[in-house]
Motif scaffolding. Structure first.
Motif, PDB file in Angstrom:
ATOM      1  N   ASP A 125       0.828  -1.208   0.000  1.00  0.00           N
ATOM      2  CA  ASP A 125       0.000   0.000   0.000  1.00  0.00           C
ATOM      3  C   ASP A 125       0.863   1.259   0.000  1.00  0.00           C
ATOM      4  O   ASP A 125       0.541   2.264  -0.647  1.00  0.00           O
ATOM      5  N   GLN A 126       1.987   1.211   0.711  1.00  0.00           N
ATOM      6  CA  GLN A 126       2.843   2.389   0.863  1.00  0.00           C
ATOM      7  C   GLN A 126       3.788   2.609  -0.308  1.00  0.00           C
ATOM      8  O   GLN A 126       4.498   3.609  -0.358  1.00  0.00           O
ATOM      9  N   ASP A 186       1.762   7.531   0.732  1.00  0.00           N
ATOM     10  CA  ASP A 186       1.148   7.241   2.025  1.00  0.00           C
ATOM     11  C   ASP A 186       0.197   6.056   1.917  1.00  0.00           C
ATOM     12  O   ASP A 186      -0.415   5.816   0.868  1.00  0.00           O
ATOM     13  N   ASP A 193      -3.033   4.422   1.931  1.00  0.00           N
ATOM     14  CA  ASP A 193      -4.389   4.939   1.740  1.00  0.00           C
ATOM     15  C   ASP A 193      -5.383   3.851   1.361  1.00  0.00           C
ATOM     16  O   ASP A 193      -6.521   4.144   0.984  1.00  0.00           O
ATOM     17  N   GLU A 197     -11.725   1.799  -5.927  1.00  0.00           N
ATOM     18  CA  GLU A 197     -12.207   2.786  -4.949  1.00  0.00           C
ATOM     19  C   GLU A 197     -13.696   2.609  -4.670  1.00  0.00           C
ATOM     20  O   GLU A 197     -14.133   2.676  -3.521  1.00  0.00           O
ATOM     21  N   SER A 248     -14.571   1.341  -1.008  1.00  0.00           N
ATOM     22  CA  SER A 248     -15.269   2.366  -0.224  1.00  0.00           C
ATOM     23  C   SER A 248     -16.604   1.842   0.277  1.00  0.00           C
ATOM     24  O   SER A 248     -16.974   2.058   1.435  1.00  0.00           O
ATOM     25  N   SER A 262      -9.293   2.634   9.332  1.00  0.00           N
ATOM     26  CA  SER A 262      -8.865   3.501   8.232  1.00  0.00           C
ATOM     27  C   SER A 262      -8.847   2.684   6.952  1.00  0.00           C
ATOM     28  O   SER A 262      -8.817   1.440   6.999  1.00  0.00           O
ATOM     29  N   ALA A 305      -6.364   2.218   5.040  1.00  0.00           N
ATOM     30  CA  ALA A 305      -5.119   1.448   5.035  1.00  0.00           C
ATOM     31  C   ALA A 305      -5.268   0.154   5.830  1.00  0.00           C
ATOM     32  O   ALA A 305      -4.839  -0.920   5.392  1.00  0.00           O
TER      33      ALA A 305
END
Length: 280
Positions: free
Chosen positions: A178-179, A183, A185, A200, A204, A233, A235
Motif C-alpha cells: 500500500d505504501q 502514504d 491509503d 475505490e 469504499s 482507516s 489502510a
C-alpha cells in the motif's frame, strides 16, 4: 576522444551497469538457485499456508523468498537472535503476497526488525492545541521509510495455525504494498485509471458498511469475514481484507464477491481455489 572524455564514458557505463545490469543478473542467478530441502521441510511444518499452495505458486514463492533474503536486512531486537529459520518464515510470507506480482513491489523495503514478542512503540497524539507522545504495545508495524517491525511469538503462532483468521505478517507486508506509491491509503499501485476507480468504488462501499457496524479493536464483523479493525482507516481495511483473502478466501468470496474479485485481480492469485481452502 580525450582521456577525460574516456574516463567520463567509463564512469557513465559503470554506473549504468551497477544500477541496471548487475541487479538483473544477480536476481537471475538467485532465482535459478535450488530452494534448500531443509527450508521446504521447515515451511511445510511452520507455515500453514505453504501446505495449500499449488506447485506453480510454491515455485514462485521459493524464488521470491530467495530474493528477499538476499536484498533485505534482518535485525534482532531486545536480544532476539534472528536465525536462518526465522528469516525464511518471514520472507516466505512476504514473498507469498507478490507471487502474482513482482518482488519489485518491495523495492522500498530495506529492513525487517524482529522482537521476541509484543513491544512498546511511541505514538504521537494531538487533542486540539495539546500534543504529546504515549507508548503502547504493538505486534507489528510497517513504515513508509522501508521498515517492517514484528513480534516473533505472535507471528510464529499465527503462521503455523491452519485455523487462524489473522496473520500479522500478511497484514504488515500488505501495508508495504500500500505504501509503495506514497502514504498508506488502502490503494496499492493499480495501473489504469479504470481499475483504480473500480477499486475505490468497491472498497469504499465495503469499508463504509464495516464502519457502520462500529469497531472496538480486533474482532469479526457480523458476517464473520472481515476483522472490525479494518474500520479504523482505509489502510487498515486493505491490510485486514488481505488477511481474509489468503486465510479465509472462500468465505470472503461468498460474503464480498466484488471485494474478492478486486483482490484476485490485484494479487494475480485465486486462493479460494487452492487445495483445502476452508469453507467455514
Amino acid at each position: 576522444m580525450t582521456g577525460y572524455g574516456l574516463a567520463l564514458v567509463a564512469i557513465v557505463l559503470g554506473a549504468f551497469y551497477g544500477l541496471f545490469i548487475h541487479p538483473r543478473l544477480r536476481r537471475k542467478r538467485i532465482r535459478a538457485r535450488e530452494f534448500p530441502a531443509v527450508w521446504r521441510q521447515q515451511l511445510s511444518r511452520d507455515m500453514a499456508l505453504y501446505r495449500r499452495l499449488p506447485p506453480d505458486v510454491r515455485r514462485r514463492l521459493h524464488q521470491n523468498t530467495l530474493l528477499i533474503l538476499d536484498e533485505v536486512n534482518f535485525y534482532g531486537c531486545a536480544d532476539l537472535e534472528v536465525t536462518e529459520a526465522r528469516k525464511v518464515l518471514i520472507a516466505a510470507h512476504a514473498g507469498l503476497l507478490v507471487t502474482g506480482l513482482s518482488v519489485d513491489y518491495y523495492r522500498r523495503l530495506q529492513a525487517i526488525l524482529v522482537y521476541p514478542g509484543a513491544y512498546r512503540s511511541a505514538v504521537e497524539w494531538q487533542d486540539g492545541s495539546i500534543a504529546g507522545v504515549s507508548r503502547e504495545d504493538r505486534l507489528g508495524e510497517s513504515w513508509d521509510t522501508g521498515r517492517v517491525i514484528l513480534g516473533w511469538d505472535q507471528l510464529a503462532r499465527e503462521a503455523a495455525d491452519p485455523e487462524t483468521t489473522s496473520n500479522v505478517l500478511l497484514h504488515e507486508f500488505a501495508h508495504q504494498l500500500d505504501q509503495l506509491d506514497g502514504d498508506a491509503d488502502g490503494a496499492p499501485p493499480l495501473g489504469s485509471g479504470a481499475v483504480a476507480a473500480h477499486w475505490e468504488e468497491v472498497f469504499s462501499d465495503a469499508w463504509e458498511r464495516l464502519q457502520a457496524e462500529g469497531h472496538n479493536g480486533r474482532g469479526r464483523h457480523e458476517q464473520g469475514v472481515i476483522d472490525r479493525y479494518g474500520a479504523t482507516s482505509p489502510a487498515e481495511f486493505f491490510a485486514v481484507v488481505t488477511e481474509a483473502f489468503f486465510l479465509t478466501p472462500v468465505r470472503l468470496r461468498d460474503a464480498e464477491p466484488a471485494l474478492y474479485e478486486c483482490l484476485e485481480r490485484f494479487y494475480g492469485l485465486s486462493p479460494a481455489g487452492w487445495p483445502e481452502a476452508r469453507q467455514t
